[in-house]
Design a protein around this motif. Structure first.
Motif, mmCIF file in Angstrom:
data_model
loop_
_atom_site.group_PDB
_atom_site.id
_atom_site.type_symbol
_atom_site.label_atom_id
_atom_site.label_comp_id
_atom_site.label_asym_id
_atom_site.label_seq_id
_atom_site.Cartn_x
_atom_site.Cartn_y
_atom_site.Cartn_z
ATOM 1 N N PHE A 160 -5.037 -0.187 30.824
ATOM 2 C CA PHE A 160 -4.428 -1.111 29.873
ATOM 3 C C PHE A 160 -3.624 -2.187 30.600
ATOM 4 O O PHE A 160 -3.761 -3.379 30.320
ATOM 5 N N LEU A 161 -2.773 -1.784 31.527
ATOM 6 C CA LEU A 161 -1.916 -2.743 32.228
ATOM 7 C C LEU A 161 -2.710 -3.677 33.136
ATOM 8 O O LEU A 161 -2.375 -4.857 33.252
ATOM 9 N N THR A 162 -3.767 -3.164 33.765
ATOM 10 C CA THR A 162 -4.623 -4.027 34.577
ATOM 11 C C THR A 162 -5.268 -5.098 33.703
ATOM 12 O O THR A 162 -5.259 -6.286 34.038
ATOM 13 N N GLY A 163 -5.811 -4.692 32.575
ATOM 14 C CA GLY A 163 -6.405 -5.648 31.643
ATOM 15 C C GLY A 163 -5.386 -6.638 31.117
ATOM 16 O O GLY A 163 -5.661 -7.835 30.993
ATOM 17 N N ALA A 164 -4.174 -6.153 30.814
ATOM 18 C CA ALA A 164 -3.131 -7.037 30.296
ATOM 19 C C ALA A 164 -2.737 -8.093 31.324
ATOM 20 O O ALA A 164 -2.593 -9.270 30.986
ATOM 21 N N LEU A 165 -2.581 -7.682 32.564
ATOM 22 C CA LEU A 165 -2.189 -8.642 33.601
ATOM 23 C C LEU A 165 -3.273 -9.692 33.847
ATOM 24 O O LEU A 165 -2.968 -10.880 34.007
ATOM 25 N N VAL A 166 -4.522 -9.261 33.859
ATOM 26 C CA VAL A 166 -5.622 -10.213 34.024
ATOM 27 C C VAL A 166 -5.674 -11.156 32.823
ATOM 28 O O VAL A 166 -5.814 -12.379 32.982
ATOM 29 N N ASN A 167 -5.536 -10.607 31.618
ATOM 30 C CA ASN A 167 -5.576 -11.436 30.407
ATOM 31 C C ASN A 167 -4.409 -12.405 30.353
ATOM 32 O O ASN A 167 -4.564 -13.543 29.910
ATOM 33 N N VAL A 168 -3.229 -11.979 30.790
ATOM 34 C CA VAL A 168 -2.067 -12.869 30.821
ATOM 35 C C VAL A 168 -2.340 -14.042 31.751
ATOM 36 O O VAL A 168 -2.106 -15.197 31.395
ATOM 37 N N LEU A 169 -2.840 -13.755 32.920
ATOM 38 C CA LEU A 169 -3.105 -14.815 33.897
ATOM 39 C C LEU A 169 -4.148 -15.802 33.384
ATOM 40 O O LEU A 169 -3.915 -17.021 33.371
ATOM 41 N N VAL A 170 -5.269 -15.285 32.909
ATOM 42 C CA VAL A 170 -6.361 -16.155 32.443
ATOM 43 C C VAL A 170 -5.947 -16.938 31.198
ATOM 44 O O VAL A 170 -6.146 -18.155 31.120
ATOM 45 N N SER A 171 -5.355 -16.257 30.221
ATOM 46 C CA SER A 171 -4.990 -16.950 28.976
ATOM 47 C C SER A 171 -3.894 -17.980 29.214
ATOM 48 O O SER A 171 -3.895 -19.041 28.586
ATOM 49 N N SER A 172 -2.964 -17.690 30.105
ATOM 50 C CA SER A 172 -1.890 -18.654 30.384
ATOM 51 C C SER A 172 -2.439 -19.934 31.004
ATOM 52 O O SER A 172 -2.034 -21.032 30.622
ATOM 53 N N ILE A 173 -3.351 -19.786 31.933
ATOM 54 C CA ILE A 173 -3.941 -20.967 32.571
ATOM 55 C C ILE A 173 -4.754 -21.778 31.570
ATOM 56 O O ILE A 173 -4.605 -22.998 31.467
ATOM 57 N N ILE A 174 -5.596 -21.099 30.801
ATOM 58 C CA ILE A 174 -6.435 -21.797 29.819
ATOM 59 C C ILE A 174 -5.584 -22.459 28.742
ATOM 60 O O ILE A 174 -5.800 -23.621 28.391
ATOM 61 N N LEU A 175 -4.599 -21.730 28.223
ATOM 62 C CA LEU A 175 -3.736 -22.278 27.175
ATOM 63 C C LEU A 175 -2.937 -23.475 27.695
ATOM 64 O O LEU A 175 -2.796 -24.479 26.998
ATOM 65 N N TYR A 176 -2.438 -23.376 28.916
ATOM 66 C CA TYR A 176 -1.692 -24.485 29.492
ATOM 67 C C TYR A 176 -2.567 -25.739 29.579
ATOM 68 O O TYR A 176 -2.146 -26.826 29.175
ATOM 69 N N ILE A 177 -3.766 -25.596 30.099
ATOM 70 C CA ILE A 177 -4.664 -26.752 30.264
ATOM 71 C C ILE A 177 -5.000 -27.374 28.915
ATOM 72 O O ILE A 177 -4.936 -28.600 28.749
#
Length: 155
Positions: free
Chosen positions: A119-136
């Motif tokens: 769960f935490l591995t998936g959450a950290l990957v999702n946080v990183l990817v979603s933050s970059i995409i959302l920021y752009i």
């Protein structure tokens, strides 16, 4: 009708912010981070704290925290699925109907064997990817279309 009116209110408030595109995009993307974890409704408050610590736009961060709150079961499922891909384990949760808040807490804070590492591995990957995409996305929208969108929202 009331929900649509509230949504329009928050959009107008977001697009009227006096902050630049970088501050708004960073605030929204950082405010969205707590949505990937089981916060049990405290996500917007955590977003507010995160915005204060990092000195980004507070209103954008709170809006980012509010946006993802109703999507928590979907994010929970994504966390397990993505964590399963990285750890090469079958997902502990396979369907949205299997998402339970009590089990989410037990799996997240439980032992590593219970699935919390997945769960935490998936959450950290999702946080990183979603933050970059959302920021752009937010940065480009605010940079190019801010005034055009605001003029259409008024009517």
């Amino acid at each position: 009708m009331k929900l649509q009116r509230r949504f329009k209110y928050y959009l107008i408030r977001l697009f009227r912010l006096k902050a630049g595109p970088h501050q708004v995009a960073l605030g929204l993307s950082l405010g969205f981070i707590p949505n990937w974890f089981p916060t049990f409704g405290f996500g917007p408050i955590l977003s507010l704290g995160l915005a204060k610590i990092t000195r980004v736009n507070v209103i954008a961060a709170v809006i980012g925290g509010i946006i993802g709150t109703p999507l928590w079961p979907v994010f929970f499922l994504f966390n397990y699925r993505v964590g399963g891909l990285f750890l090469k384990k079958p997902s502990e949760v396979n369907d949205l109907e299997e998402v339970e808040y009590i089990e989410a807490v037990n799996d997240t804070v439980g032992s590593i064997q219970s699935g919390s590492l997945q769960f935490l591995t998936g959450a950290l990957v999702n946080v990183l990817v979603s933050s970059i995409i959302l920021y752009i996305i937010v940065y480009l929208i605010f940079k190019k279309y801010r005034t055009r969108i605001l003029s259409k929202l008024k009517y």
